[in-house]
Design a protein around this motif. Structure first.
Motif, PDB file in Angstrom:
ATOM      1  N   UNK A 140      48.039  16.193  56.609  1.00  0.00           N
ATOM      2  CA  UNK A 140      47.184  15.579  55.588  1.00  0.00           C
ATOM      3  C   UNK A 140      45.839  16.282  55.399  1.00  0.00           C
ATOM      4  N   UNK A 141      45.187  16.814  56.441  1.00  0.00           N
ATOM      5  CA  UNK A 141      43.894  17.469  56.212  1.00  0.00           C
ATOM      6  C   UNK A 141      43.993  18.852  55.562  1.00  0.00           C
ATOM      7  N   UNK A 142      45.194  19.428  55.451  1.00  0.00           N
ATOM      8  CA  UNK A 142      45.306  20.821  55.029  1.00  0.00           C
ATOM      9  C   UNK A 142      45.018  20.986  53.537  1.00  0.00           C
ATOM     10  N   UNK A 143      44.596  22.185  53.204  1.00  0.00           N
ATOM     11  CA  UNK A 143      44.389  22.518  51.796  1.00  0.00           C
ATOM     12  C   UNK A 143      45.694  22.389  51.006  1.00  0.00           C
ATOM     13  N   UNK A 144      46.813  22.742  51.637  1.00  0.00           N
ATOM     14  CA  UNK A 144      48.101  22.655  50.959  1.00  0.00           C
ATOM     15  C   UNK A 144      48.411  21.222  50.536  1.00  0.00           C
ATOM     16  N   UNK A 145      48.139  20.255  51.435  1.00  0.00           N
ATOM     17  CA  UNK A 145      48.376  18.861  51.080  1.00  0.00           C
ATOM     18  C   UNK A 145      47.428  18.420  49.972  1.00  0.00           C
ATOM     19  N   UNK A 146      46.168  18.816  50.062  1.00  0.00           N
ATOM     20  CA  UNK A 146      45.204  18.465  49.017  1.00  0.00           C
ATOM     21  C   UNK A 146      45.654  19.005  47.664  1.00  0.00           C
ATOM     22  N   UNK A 147      46.176  20.233  47.641  1.00  0.00           N
ATOM     23  CA  UNK A 147      46.648  20.810  46.385  1.00  0.00           C
ATOM     24  C   UNK A 147      47.826  20.026  45.827  1.00  0.00           C
ATOM     25  N   UNK A 148      48.716  19.574  46.691  1.00  0.00           N
ATOM     26  CA  UNK A 148      49.845  18.756  46.235  1.00  0.00           C
ATOM     27  C   UNK A 148      49.375  17.472  45.563  1.00  0.00           C
ATOM     28  N   UNK A 149      48.248  16.951  46.040  1.00  0.00           N
ATOM     29  CA  UNK A 149      47.699  15.712  45.494  1.00  0.00           C
ATOM     30  C   UNK A 149      46.776  15.972  44.306  1.00  0.00           C
ATOM     31  N   UNK A 150      46.609  17.238  43.934  1.00  0.00           N
ATOM     32  CA  UNK A 150      45.689  17.575  42.851  1.00  0.00           C
ATOM     33  C   UNK A 150      44.239  17.394  43.223  1.00  0.00           C
ATOM     34  N   UNK A 151      43.936  17.547  44.519  1.00  0.00           N
ATOM     35  CA  UNK A 151      42.584  17.331  45.009  1.00  0.00           C
ATOM     36  C   UNK A 151      42.004  18.638  45.556  1.00  0.00           C
ATOM     37  N   UNK A 152      40.696  18.823  45.494  1.00  0.00           N
ATOM     38  CA  UNK A 152      40.068  20.028  46.055  1.00  0.00           C
ATOM     39  C   UNK A 152      39.921  19.903  47.565  1.00  0.00           C
ATOM     40  N   UNK A 153      39.537  21.023  48.189  1.00  0.00           N
ATOM     41  CA  UNK A 153      39.189  20.998  49.606  1.00  0.00           C
ATOM     42  C   UNK A 153      40.399  21.058  50.504  1.00  0.00           C
ATOM     43  N   UNK A 154      40.164  20.704  51.766  1.00  0.00           N
ATOM     44  CA  UNK A 154      41.196  20.748  52.781  1.00  0.00           C
ATOM     45  C   UNK A 154      40.997  21.894  53.747  1.00  0.00           C
ATOM     46  N   UNK A 155      41.562  21.763  54.925  1.00  0.00           N
ATOM     47  CA  UNK A 155      41.393  22.752  55.983  1.00  0.00           C
ATOM     48  C   UNK A 155      42.225  23.999  55.700  1.00  0.00           C
ATOM     49  N   UNK A 156      41.769  25.124  56.278  1.00  0.00           N
ATOM     50  CA  UNK A 156      42.455  26.405  56.051  1.00  0.00           C
ATOM     51  C   UNK A 156      42.812  27.090  57.365  1.00  0.00           C
ATOM     52  N   UNK A 157      43.039  26.334  58.400  1.00  0.00           N
ATOM     53  CA  UNK A 157      43.347  26.899  59.704  1.00  0.00           C
ATOM     54  C   UNK A 157      44.829  27.122  59.919  1.00  0.00           C
ATOM     55  N   UNK A 158      45.239  27.043  61.181  1.00  0.00           N
ATOM     56  CA  UNK A 158      46.627  27.318  61.552  1.00  0.00           C
ATOM     57  C   UNK A 158      47.594  26.388  60.839  1.00  0.00           C
ATOM     58  N   UNK A 159      47.274  25.104  60.814  1.00  0.00           N
ATOM     59  CA  UNK A 159      48.191  24.153  60.181  1.00  0.00           C
ATOM     60  C   UNK A 159      48.411  24.490  58.712  1.00  0.00           C
ATOM     61  N   UNK A 160      47.363  24.839  58.020  1.00  0.00           N
ATOM     62  CA  UNK A 160      47.521  25.173  56.605  1.00  0.00           C
ATOM     63  C   UNK A 160      48.270  26.484  56.420  1.00  0.00           C
ATOM     64  N   UNK A 161      48.096  27.422  57.344  1.00  0.00           N
ATOM     65  CA  UNK A 161      48.819  28.690  57.238  1.00  0.00           C
ATOM     66  C   UNK A 161      50.327  28.458  57.233  1.00  0.00           C
ATOM     67  N   UNK A 162      50.785  27.508  58.042  1.00  0.00           N
ATOM     68  CA  UNK A 162      52.209  27.168  58.034  1.00  0.00           C
ATOM     69  C   UNK A 162      52.559  26.295  56.835  1.00  0.00           C
ATOM     70  N   UNK A 163      51.740  25.302  56.557  1.00  0.00           N
ATOM     71  CA  UNK A 163      52.038  24.382  55.461  1.00  0.00           C
ATOM     72  C   UNK A 163      52.152  25.102  54.128  1.00  0.00           C
ATOM     73  N   UNK A 164      51.357  26.151  53.931  1.00  0.00           N
ATOM     74  CA  UNK A 164      51.310  26.832  52.638  1.00  0.00           C
ATOM     75  C   UNK A 164      52.566  27.636  52.343  1.00  0.00           C
ATOM     76  N   UNK A 165      53.435  27.841  53.336  1.00  0.00           N
ATOM     77  CA  UNK A 165      54.675  28.581  53.105  1.00  0.00           C
ATOM     78  C   UNK A 165      55.752  27.739  52.439  1.00  0.00           C
ATOM     79  N   UNK A 166      55.469  26.466  52.255  1.00  0.00           N
ATOM     80  CA  UNK A 166      56.448  25.513  51.726  1.00  0.00           C
ATOM     81  C   UNK A 166      56.918  25.863  50.317  1.00  0.00           C
ATOM     82  N   UNK A 167      56.011  26.312  49.465  1.00  0.00           N
ATOM     83  CA  UNK A 167      56.336  26.473  48.067  1.00  0.00           C
ATOM     84  C   UNK A 167      56.749  27.848  47.592  1.00  0.00           C
ATOM     85  N   UNK A 168      56.077  28.934  48.014  1.00  0.00           N
ATOM     86  CA  UNK A 168      56.349  30.254  47.446  1.00  0.00           C
ATOM     87  C   UNK A 168      57.802  30.688  47.621  1.00  0.00           C
ATOM     88  N   UNK A 169      58.390  31.167  46.529  1.00  0.00           N
ATOM     89  CA  UNK A 169      59.738  31.711  46.571  1.00  0.00           C
ATOM     90  C   UNK A 169      60.852  30.694  46.514  1.00  0.00           C
TER      91      UNK A 169
END
Length: 212
Positions: A40-69
């Motif tokens: 929930x704190x990750x930037x990737x989750x915030x983007x899914x919700x149409x919201x700004x912000x969110x963390x950009x650490x290890x958790x987001x590095x993995x979470x962000x692989x969900x969509x591309x490709x």
């Protein structure tokens, strides 16, 4: 050939991918949101919700692989909704009018219903198919892109058992649920089919990746 992938799938220390007692008021049963607090704190989750912000650490590095490709998703009926038995055609999923998928989504079910065209490019198709048949249909719809297996745990387990998954990311969350739906049952020696890597996060989650 396109790959079949799993991303951001949370599992408790005792192997449960969801809790017991799923219902409309509790999509993950008695587990509540505990399996997904890392996400929930990750930037990737915030983007899914149409919201700004969110963390950009290890958790987001993995979470962000969900969509591309990704060109299509396969999910089980229990991920799509809490209904059991014949389909309630008024129910259109947990995600509102604009789900985060933006691709064709194939919902595995024994109860047929018409496809649902949603905003943002998501169209849900309801099919009664084996894992291999579902991958074939989803690959055709994906247009050369990869296919994501969205869950729940029983669906991912079936696709692993059929040796259809090429890449899987699971987040091992340090909680004990005691009951629910297990991911790993019947998958003895699964690790022998994959290169397995782990990364620990300050959030206390361990990210495991399995790559064919």
């Amino acid at each position: 050939m396109s790959r079949v992938r799993v991303h951001n799938f949370s599992v408790s220390l005792d192997g449960f991918g969801t809790g017991d007692g799923q219902r409309l008021e509790a999509p993950f049963g008695h587990a509540g949101t505990r399996l997904h607090e890392w996400f929930f704190p990750t930037r990737s989750f915030h983007e899914m919700q149409g919201e700004p912000g969110g963390s950009t650490g290890i958790d987001d590095a993995f979470a962000s692989n969900w969509g591309p490709g990704i060109g299509a998703e396969i999910m089980g009926r229990n991920k799509f909704g809490p209904e059991r038995g014949p389909s309630d055609e008024e129910w259109k999923g947990w995600w509102g009018d604009d789900p985060p998928f933006h691709t064709p989504v194939f919902v595995l079910t024994h109860h047929s219903r018409p496809s649902i065209e949603m905003k943002g490019g998501t169209t849900c198709h309801f099919i009664d198919a084996s894992p291999a048949e579902a991958v074939k249909v989803a690959r055709e719809a994906a247009g050369g892109l990869d296919v994501r297996i969205g869950g729940g745990p029983s669906i991912i387990r079936q696709f692993l058992a059929a040796d259809l998954i090429d890449h899987m990311h699971t987040a091992i969350v340090p909680i004990v649920l005691g009951r629910g739906e297990r991911l790993w049952d019947g998958l003895e020696a699964l690790e022998q089919r994959f290169n397995v890597e782990s990364v620990s996060s300050p959030s206390s989650v361990t990210h495991l990746t399995f790559t064919r």
